[in-house]
Design a protein around this motif. Sequence first.
Motif, mmCIF file in Angstrom:
data_model
loop_
_atom_site.group_PDB
_atom_site.id
_atom_site.type_symbol
_atom_site.label_atom_id
_atom_site.label_comp_id
_atom_site.label_asym_id
_atom_site.label_seq_id
_atom_site.Cartn_x
_atom_site.Cartn_y
_atom_site.Cartn_z
ATOM 1 N N VAL A 307 9.507 -29.435 -5.806
ATOM 2 C CA VAL A 307 10.911 -29.038 -5.693
ATOM 3 C C VAL A 307 11.248 -27.952 -6.724
ATOM 4 O O VAL A 307 11.974 -27.007 -6.437
ATOM 5 C CB VAL A 307 11.845 -30.252 -5.858
ATOM 6 N N VAL A 308 10.663 -28.075 -7.928
ATOM 7 C CA VAL A 308 11.001 -27.108 -8.976
ATOM 8 C C VAL A 308 10.305 -25.769 -8.750
ATOM 9 O O VAL A 308 10.930 -24.715 -8.858
ATOM 10 C CB VAL A 308 10.639 -27.674 -10.370
ATOM 11 N N PHE A 309 9.024 -25.808 -8.421
ATOM 12 C CA PHE A 309 8.262 -24.558 -8.417
ATOM 13 C C PHE A 309 7.982 -23.978 -7.034
ATOM 14 O O PHE A 309 7.684 -22.803 -6.914
ATOM 15 C CB PHE A 309 6.935 -24.752 -9.148
ATOM 16 N N ALA A 310 8.024 -24.788 -6.009
ATOM 17 C CA ALA A 310 7.633 -24.269 -4.695
ATOM 18 C C ALA A 310 8.745 -24.502 -3.688
ATOM 19 O O ALA A 310 8.558 -25.147 -2.669
ATOM 20 C CB ALA A 310 6.345 -24.943 -4.238
ATOM 21 N N PRO C 96 22.694 -29.138 -4.902
ATOM 22 C CA PRO C 96 22.599 -30.581 -5.100
ATOM 23 C C PRO C 96 21.287 -31.160 -4.576
ATOM 24 O O PRO C 96 20.790 -32.150 -5.108
ATOM 25 C CB PRO C 96 23.797 -31.143 -4.332
ATOM 26 N N MET C 97 20.697 -30.513 -3.559
ATOM 27 C CA MET C 97 19.489 -31.089 -2.978
ATOM 28 C C MET C 97 18.346 -31.108 -3.988
ATOM 29 O O MET C 97 17.630 -32.102 -4.104
ATOM 30 C CB MET C 97 19.067 -30.328 -1.732
ATOM 31 N N SER C 98 18.183 -30.013 -4.732
ATOM 32 C CA SER C 98 17.106 -29.970 -5.716
ATOM 33 C C SER C 98 17.318 -31.030 -6.786
ATOM 34 O O SER C 98 16.369 -31.713 -7.192
ATOM 35 C CB SER C 98 17.051 -28.593 -6.385
ATOM 36 N N GLN C 99 18.561 -31.179 -7.243
ATOM 37 C CA GLN C 99 18.847 -32.182 -8.269
ATOM 38 C C GLN C 99 18.524 -33.576 -7.753
ATOM 39 O O GLN C 99 17.867 -34.372 -8.436
ATOM 40 C CB GLN C 99 20.324 -32.115 -8.661
ATOM 41 N N VAL C 100 18.972 -33.852 -6.533
ATOM 42 C CA VAL C 100 18.731 -35.173 -5.957
ATOM 43 C C VAL C 100 17.234 -35.436 -5.830
ATOM 44 O O VAL C 100 16.739 -36.497 -6.191
ATOM 45 C CB VAL C 100 19.444 -35.284 -4.586
#
Lengths: 327, 276, 293
Positions: A307-310, C96-100
């Motif tokens: 989620v963070v990098f890709a 919000p999706m990334s945080q979740v």
Amino acid sequence: MPDRDPVERPFALVVALVALAAWVGGDFFMHEVLSEIAILSIFAMSLSLLVGQVGMVSMGHAAFFATGAYATAALTIHLQWQVLPALLAATLIAALLAALTGLFAIRTRGIFFIMITLAIGQMVHAYLFKARAFGADDGMGGIPRMDLAWIGLDSNEPEVFSASVLIIAAIVWFLLRILVRSPYGAMLLAIHHNEHRLRALGGFVAHFKLLAFVIAGTIAGLAGSLTAQHTAFVSPDLGFWTVSGEVLIMVIVGGMGSLTGAIAGAAVLTLLRHTLSDSSFWQNLGLDSGLASYWQFMMGVFFIVMVVFATDGIHGRLRRLWQSIKG
Amino acid sequence: MSAVDPVDAQAMRPPALERAPRLRVESIHHAFGSLVVSDDVSLDIAPGECHGLIGPNGAGKSTLFDIIAGEIIPLGGGVHLDGKEITGEPPDRRARLGLARSFQHNDLFAELTVRENLIVGGIVAHGIGHVAWRALARERSVCEKAEMLAMRLGLEDVLDTEVHTLSYGTRRQLEIALALEMEPKVLLLDEPTAGMSPEETVHIQERIADSPPDLALLIVEHDMDVLFGLADRVTVLDYGRVLLQGDAEEVRASDIVRQRYLGTDPVPTTPVSIPS
Amino acid sequence: MMLLDPGFLIIQTLNGLQLSMLLFLLSIGLSVVFGLMNFINLAHGTLYMIGAYLALSAVRLFDSFWIALILAPLGVAMVGAVLYALLLRHLQSRGPMSQVLVTFGLIFVGIDAVRMIWGPLPHGLPVPDVLDGRMEILGEVYPTYRLFIIAVGIVALIGLYFGLERTRLGAMVRAGVDDRTMTAALGINIDRVFFLVFCLGCWLAGVAGVISAPVFSVFPGMDMSILILTLIVVVVGGPGSLWGAAVGSLLIGMVDTYGQILAPEFARATIYALMAAILLLRPHGLLPARPIH
């Protein structure tokens, strides 16, 4: 939109060929895994329509998956229905539930949509967990598979069942692809990019969103019915919110807005889970086989890294590769 | 007409007004808490008429726009489109009834291309948004119309460029083209030339002047030359109230407007009466 | 009928109050962080679990519940600070999706991490001697320790109220929740305020973890059920609002406690339905922090 995506078709072709090769050359275990991946692919594609195309991030999509599974279980076991009509009815029941809950959910946006879908999903889970008619927290077992005797096949054979679900997954891909490339698909994309402007232009934003929610719920219900047949067993866990979260990760890993990506994401996550939780894998690496029991830890780290990098997933990478080759 | 204001009474009515008004705004009253932003505002726009709306910042122009477009439901008064009351209707329904608007701040599908923006507009205009079983590419009329529109706007070179990469002026043009693509009966333009170069301003002016002959236009604009160049009639708003309403030429000649907006000293002529 | 028995009512109300206070300690940090930055942290329950486990170790080391009550929440606040600096800080600009999803991943990491360190089996924590008795309250006998939990919640509510109303940080938080851009324009470092509030929220989650440990067993996954209830409190009460979190906790704590007794089959489902209904009727919660236009 007019061929935005030059990668999708070749990507799908590669995925289809890999699946075919795996099926032809696969053993008993491989066919079981293929069935699992195909079913999760259908589930992930349904969520991909919602998240990737419309931008509706649902954390309760497992509710429809569980509904499809439980409806199939209840109809075949309690009412002794044939599996095929039960599958159709289960899909329809999931569609009805999606329509009913969607009416409320589509009124919210952003984090509030996430929260309300989470609540809807947990509502279904909490009910199934306590409902004695459906075995409460024990779930139900002994669900039959679809009867394929009329074409001379036995769906209890892993290669037959895996072929059936792979074909269903391919059909779902085709249908969703038609939808995504239609004027309606363009409306969904427009909602994703600027819902307010589409409304100001006169688009039926609420109708379009509800319809997408129902279509996604229906297909998730279909996947649920198939998983009930595959494992012959349903439990409330199918509807737990972490299942919704994991499917969402599949969509992200595969690449938002790509149907083929959702399939690839389902495959990557399923294979990764099987690998990491297999103690012989760790032994072969010369590590402590006890590490296998901490596969959730590794999956969690994988989720975070992805989620963070890709953010654009496998499909996004392929697309960038294509662009760099082109110019 | 509900109330005949003094300026208007003295003037010859433009022939357009003899037809039924396309848009009728009647005694609109609205407030945010204790702050009154619209106080008994009325105006009529006939088919083919261009109606200008001016006033200082905070005069309630944007609120009036939002009320007409349906983003805000007013506390009192009514909005009528072609004689049909639409005061409580949501924005999308108004749009389908023939009321289009452009936004003060560009409000486009920024990550989509020019072509895609126009196609989205075309799908809505043709009412084929529910078609989910046929490829978009087969909707020839929509795709071709999008290309034609782009050509007319001089955007054919950037047809497949994402909108957010375009210059402000080009986006502004697209903003208006998108509204016009709906073939509306009434078009609301919120500061169409704001932030544009003189050259681009001329372009926009031509585009607006080029609009269909029976379109009713309501336009908010800070550039007085542009406004008076386009408007047939003008309403001056101040603190949410109608200060002045009448033919463009008369309003332009009035002391208040000369003083406040045109930056010239009032010419000592006959005093213009101000409706209370 | 059970409901007519005053003794039953008193006991259940106290049970409900106890759950409410735990939920309050958990939800207030999450709520203010949400109100301040629109940031949603699903790993908040994990911090609660870590608090309970750290208390377990502290009691083993120092043989004192009270030292654990001081040390464990500080440890949790530090874990929170590290998480923030390494990971969560970078997610603020994302949707919000990334945080979740990132904090969702943290849940799995957290569960297996405590399993690695403390083992998979449930643990218990003894009630401290001073509180290991029963008290008579309104004619009913009730465990003293559970009254202690209620008291901690009330003290926290009062402390936070004065903290928000009377201190500089509190004023900055209120201003930030009210209008973030304006507050930043006034020269207040909103990111630092956010960081402090985030750590305070983690600390409170740690406190909740420690004080709940002697009542509930400590096990990997104890965060799951309380997390969802906490999220519901935040949404129901209204993100960013102290009184919202207090009222939301009370409502959810009571409905859950009584629901489990009166309609066990539908209790939890009812709570989710309640949340959905409130989200639709009052999208900003019962007592929203921000004025609604």
